[in-house]
Design a protein around this motif. Structure first.
Motif, PDB file in Angstrom:
ATOM      1  N   ARG A 107       0.849  -1.210   0.000  1.00  0.00           N
ATOM      2  CA  ARG A 107       0.000   0.000   0.000  1.00  0.00           C
ATOM      3  C   ARG A 107       0.872   1.243   0.000  1.00  0.00           C
ATOM      4  NH1 ARG A 107      -2.784   0.952   4.695  1.00  0.00           N
ATOM      5  NH2 ARG A 107      -3.974   2.550   3.632  1.00  0.00           N
ATOM      6  N   PRO A 127      -4.125  -1.053  -4.378  1.00  0.00           N
ATOM      7  CA  PRO A 127      -5.031   0.025  -3.947  1.00  0.00           C
ATOM      8  C   PRO A 127      -4.853   0.339  -2.459  1.00  0.00           C
ATOM      9  CG  PRO A 127      -6.220  -1.628  -5.218  1.00  0.00           C
ATOM     10  CD  PRO A 127      -4.851  -2.180  -4.960  1.00  0.00           C
ATOM     11  N   GLY A 146      -7.197   1.291  -0.363  1.00  0.00           N
ATOM     12  CA  GLY A 146      -8.334   0.915   0.460  1.00  0.00           C
ATOM     13  C   GLY A 146      -9.086   2.148   0.941  1.00  0.00           C
ATOM     14  N   PHE A 149     -11.257  -2.854   2.122  1.00  0.00           N
ATOM     15  CA  PHE A 149     -11.067  -2.959   0.681  1.00  0.00           C
ATOM     16  C   PHE A 149     -12.339  -3.493   0.031  1.00  0.00           C
ATOM     17  CE2 PHE A 149      -6.909  -3.379   2.603  1.00  0.00           C
ATOM     18  CZ  PHE A 149      -6.108  -2.589   1.800  1.00  0.00           C
ATOM     19  N   GLU A 152     -13.472  -5.544  -5.620  1.00  0.00           N
ATOM     20  CA  GLU A 152     -12.643  -5.262  -6.801  1.00  0.00           C
ATOM     21  C   GLU A 152     -11.189  -5.015  -6.391  1.00  0.00           C
ATOM     22  OE1 GLU A 152     -12.250  -1.476  -9.624  1.00  0.00           O
ATOM     23  OE2 GLU A 152     -14.179  -2.507  -9.844  1.00  0.00           O
ATOM     24  N   GLU A 153     -10.990  -4.262  -5.320  1.00  0.00           N
ATOM     25  CA  GLU A 153      -9.630  -4.004  -4.836  1.00  0.00           C
ATOM     26  C   GLU A 153      -8.975  -5.289  -4.342  1.00  0.00           C
ATOM     27  OE1 GLU A 153     -10.078   0.596  -3.334  1.00  0.00           O
ATOM     28  OE2 GLU A 153     -10.748  -1.011  -1.994  1.00  0.00           O
ATOM     29  N   GLN A 213      -7.603  -7.134  -7.235  1.00  0.00           N
ATOM     30  CA  GLN A 213      -6.352  -6.523  -7.702  1.00  0.00           C
ATOM     31  C   GLN A 213      -5.183  -6.938  -6.807  1.00  0.00           C
ATOM     32  OE1 GLN A 213      -7.022  -2.304  -7.847  1.00  0.00           O
ATOM     33  NE2 GLN A 213      -8.521  -2.457  -9.489  1.00  0.00           N
TER      34      GLN A 213
END
Length: 78
Positions: free
Chosen positions: A31, A37, A39, A49, A52-53, A56
């Motif tokens: 991060r 991402p 979050g 999160f 979708e995150e 990823q």
């Protein structure tokens, strides 16, 4: 356990790390380095999160990259 807020499902950082097969420290480092991402902050303390995150993050955790020439040179030191 997922948390649903206003129709969006979120997972806590500890759940994400466990599902991705990484430590929480690795999650925080990725991060910080902008590799995954960031979050969303919930109630000023918990990082959540979206699904979708999380996907990823899973993809990044399972990414395989070819070695660069500098990596091969470094291995000669051993």
């Amino acid at each position: 356990m997922p948390l649903e807020l206003e129709g969006v499902v979120y997972l806590a950082a500890s759940q994400v790390a466990s599902e991705a097969g990484i430590s929480r420290q690795t999650l925080w480092r990725w991060r910080r380095d902008g590799k995954i991402p960031s979050g969303h902050r919930f109630r000023d303390r918990q990082i959540l999160f979206t699904e979708e995150e999380v996907e990823q993050i899973r993809q990044y955790a399972n990414k395989v990259e070819p070695l660069a020439n500098t990596d091969a040179d470094q291995m000669r030191l051993f």
